[in-house]
Design an enzyme around this catalytic site. Structure first.
Site, mmCIF file in Angstrom:
data_model
loop_
_atom_site.group_PDB
_atom_site.id
_atom_site.type_symbol
_atom_site.label_atom_id
_atom_site.label_comp_id
_atom_site.label_asym_id
_atom_site.label_seq_id
_atom_site.Cartn_x
_atom_site.Cartn_y
_atom_site.Cartn_z
ATOM 1 C CG ASP A 24 75.575 155.206 64.446
ATOM 2 O OD1 ASP A 24 76.335 154.524 64.995
ATOM 3 O OD2 ASP A 24 75.436 155.100 63.031
ATOM 4 C CG ASP A 66 80.866 154.578 60.968
ATOM 5 O OD1 ASP A 66 81.691 155.262 60.387
ATOM 6 O OD2 ASP A 66 81.242 153.546 61.532
#
Length: 264
Positions: A11, A13
């Site tokens: 991922d 963020d």
């Protein structure tokens, strides 16, 4: 026996950056993957930006990720729609990341009897556009949304995200959307296919139990949870599923890249 890690999904963020500020260890992690010749993808449910935009944003934060190594919910959504109904039509609520992805697969944007209403992320949700989406769905358009995230971060606090606006549309129409992004395993499988990876030798790194870890788990991947983003240490045990391992941040995972490469 657990197979060695050959490919990595992560991922963005909360793992690599937070509010566009680099998380310590992120540049070293990406650099180590590239030095070791590891295939990897940076995944994000954010559909606002194109991979080129995100590449520039990461570079500005000091993280060198190739444009080709970024996979967004907008790209996954466009790929899904192209497979379902090639060269179709869509009414889109979203920004460049979504519209560009759909244009690239040959879709036509229209508000006149579209095949789909596609709801993506935007910072300027228009009441007029939402009203039109509701009317089109009532008239028979199929309802697609890029991701179910209810909120997104901002310096001032939470912002309403795709999931919240989708709930508004559903309340008005009685029609549930099909969410393509995490935690839908479809997002993971499309990412694995993009880099020709196998689930048994791939790890998903994320900061959210309800999207990153869940989608990785349901796709047969090992999952590494980092506590540098949304999930707090005390909340992990509240879920009925667990990540494979929990780390404080991406910095703690950097040595594993070297270890896996050395073990071969």
């Amino acid at each position: 026996m657990t197979k060695p890690i050959e490919t990595w999904l992560t991922d963005m963020d909360g793992v690599l950056v937070h509010e566009e500020k680099v998380i310590p260890g992120a540049p070293e992690f990406i650099a180590r993957l590239r030095e070791a010749g590891r295939k990897f993808l940076v995944l994000t449910n954010n559909s606002i930006f194109t991979p080129r935009d995100l590449c520039a944003r990461l570079r500005a934060a000091g993280i060198d990720v190739p444009e080709s190594a970024i996979w967004t919910s907008a790209l996954a959504t466009a790929q899904f729609l192209n497979e379902q109904r090639p060269e179709g039509t869509a009414y889109v609520i979203g920004e460049a990341g979504m519209t560009t992805a759909l244009h690239d697969v040959g879709y036509i944007m229209t508000s006149n009897a579209p095949d789909y209403v596609v709801l993506g992320e935007t910072r300027t949700y228009s009441f007029e556009a939402i009203t039109r989406a509701i009317q089109l769905i009532e008239a028979g358009a199929r309802f697609i949304a890029t991701n179910p995230d209810a909120t997104g971060p901002s310096p001032a606090g939470s912002l309403p995200a795709t999931g919240s606006v989708a709930a508004l549309v559903t309340k008005a129409t009685g029609v549930e959307p099909y969410f393509v992004g995490k935690p839908n395993p479809l997002m993971m499988r499309s990412a694995l296919n993009k880099i020709e990876a196998h689930s048994e030798t791939t790890v998903m790194i994320g900061d959210r139990m309800d999207t990153d870890v869940l989608s990785g788990l349901e796709s047969g991947l090992r999952t590494f949870l980092v506590l540098s983003g949304s999930t707090r240490p005390g909340t992990v045990d509240r879920y009925p599923f667990r990540p494979t391992q929990v780390f404080s941040s991406i910095a703690d995972i950097v040595p594993l890249v070297t270890q896996e490469a050395t073990d071969e």
